[in-house]
Design a protein around this motif. Sequence first.
Motif, short mmCIF file in Angstrom:
data_model
loop_
_atom_site.label_atom_id
_atom_site.label_comp_id
_atom_site.label_asym_id
_atom_site.label_seq_id
_atom_site.Cartn_x
_atom_site.Cartn_y
_atom_site.Cartn_z
N LEU A 89 0.81 -1.22 0.00
CA LEU A 89 0.00 0.00 0.00
C LEU A 89 0.85 1.27 0.00
O LEU A 89 0.33 2.37 -0.18
N ASN A 93 -2.70 2.82 -4.10
CA ASN A 93 -3.88 3.11 -3.27
C ASN A 93 -4.83 1.95 -3.19
O ASN A 93 -5.56 1.77 -2.23
N ARG A 94 -4.86 1.21 -4.29
CA ARG A 94 -5.82 0.12 -4.41
C ARG A 94 -5.08 -1.10 -4.95
O ARG A 94 -4.31 -0.99 -5.90
N LEU A 120 -9.49 -2.32 5.21
CA LEU A 120 -9.01 -2.04 3.85
C LEU A 120 -9.96 -2.60 2.79
O LEU A 120 -9.55 -2.83 1.66
N ASP A 122 -12.27 -1.52 0.99
CA ASP A 122 -12.49 -0.82 -0.28
C ASP A 122 -11.19 -0.55 -1.02
O ASP A 122 -11.17 0.13 -2.04
N LYS A 123 -10.13 -1.09 -0.50
CA LYS A 123 -8.82 -0.79 -1.11
C LYS A 123 -8.32 -1.93 -1.96
O LYS A 123 -7.14 -1.97 -2.33
#
Length: 278
Positions: A89, A93-94, A120, A122-123
Amino acid sequence: MDYNAFTVEINKICNIDLSSYKEKQMKRRIDSLIRRNGHNSYDTYLELLKKSKYHLEEFLNYITINVSEFFRNPVQWQVLEQEIIPELLKYKNRLKIWSSACSTGEEPYSVAMLLSKMNLKDKAKIIASDIDKNALKKAKEGMYTSKELTNIPENMIKIYFNISNDDMYVIKDEIKKMVEFKTLNLLEDPYPSECDLILCRNVMIYFTEEAKEKLYRKFYNALSDRGIFFVGSTEQIIMPHKYGFINHKNFFYQKIIDSDESLPKHGGFNFPGHSKIR
Ligand SMILES: C[S@@+](CC[C@H](N)C(=O)[O-])C[C@H]1O[C@@H](n2cnc3c(N)ncnc32)[C@H](O)[C@@H]1O
């Protein structure tokens, strides 16, 4: 017909190249299944497979060994949580994560629960694939017995599972939704690209050395720069630099890129030309 001729015929029927799997092990399994079905030659058994969908399914089920566990080898999952994911990370970001032989879903759901626990959710995007359609069906259902939940801490079971009327533990939708399942034959099909983390655990052990070499190169190409390749506990890569990897941590290999001065040079090697391994 001998075993080799049988593998050629099987490849025609179901697009699985058995010659890429270690012969001794695979032949022993197949021979025992043939005997169990009351046959004593590859020819007659092949005829049976051509005629009977049931027996073809049984054959495919039998040769693809689906044993799996949630958080298999827990110490390695701690390393994933405490070191690998935070490090990935730093660059992205993703994350794009691929569980490449996901069997009945325990592995990709372990990743999804871990990410959720780390806040995390949504990552990351998690892709999970396997050659075995039956295993994928069970994976999509996300239903397990209590015995299958060993390794999952009690508090996580409470958070991430519902208990059905017949005492099955069902993965909650919020976790299911994080994983996209698909059929993919590692030996034949194109791989996803730009993956930041690839899990390829407890499947390479079944392949011949030639098949492994081919697959390591395909996995290298499927990773993003500095991406991590996470292997099973008996599947360390011999001479990882040959494929463009460095041994980042035990069981975690990192894709190296030419311009990356921040990475340690493994054992003083300079890996000439590794960036050309494409
Ligand atoms: C022993 S399970 C490993 C499951 C999980 N990765 C783990 O470590 O617990 C091996 C899986 O590899 C899958 N497999 C075997 N050959 C494959 C191939 N050519 N392409 C994709 N998956 C394959 C099998 O169907 C099976 O689900």
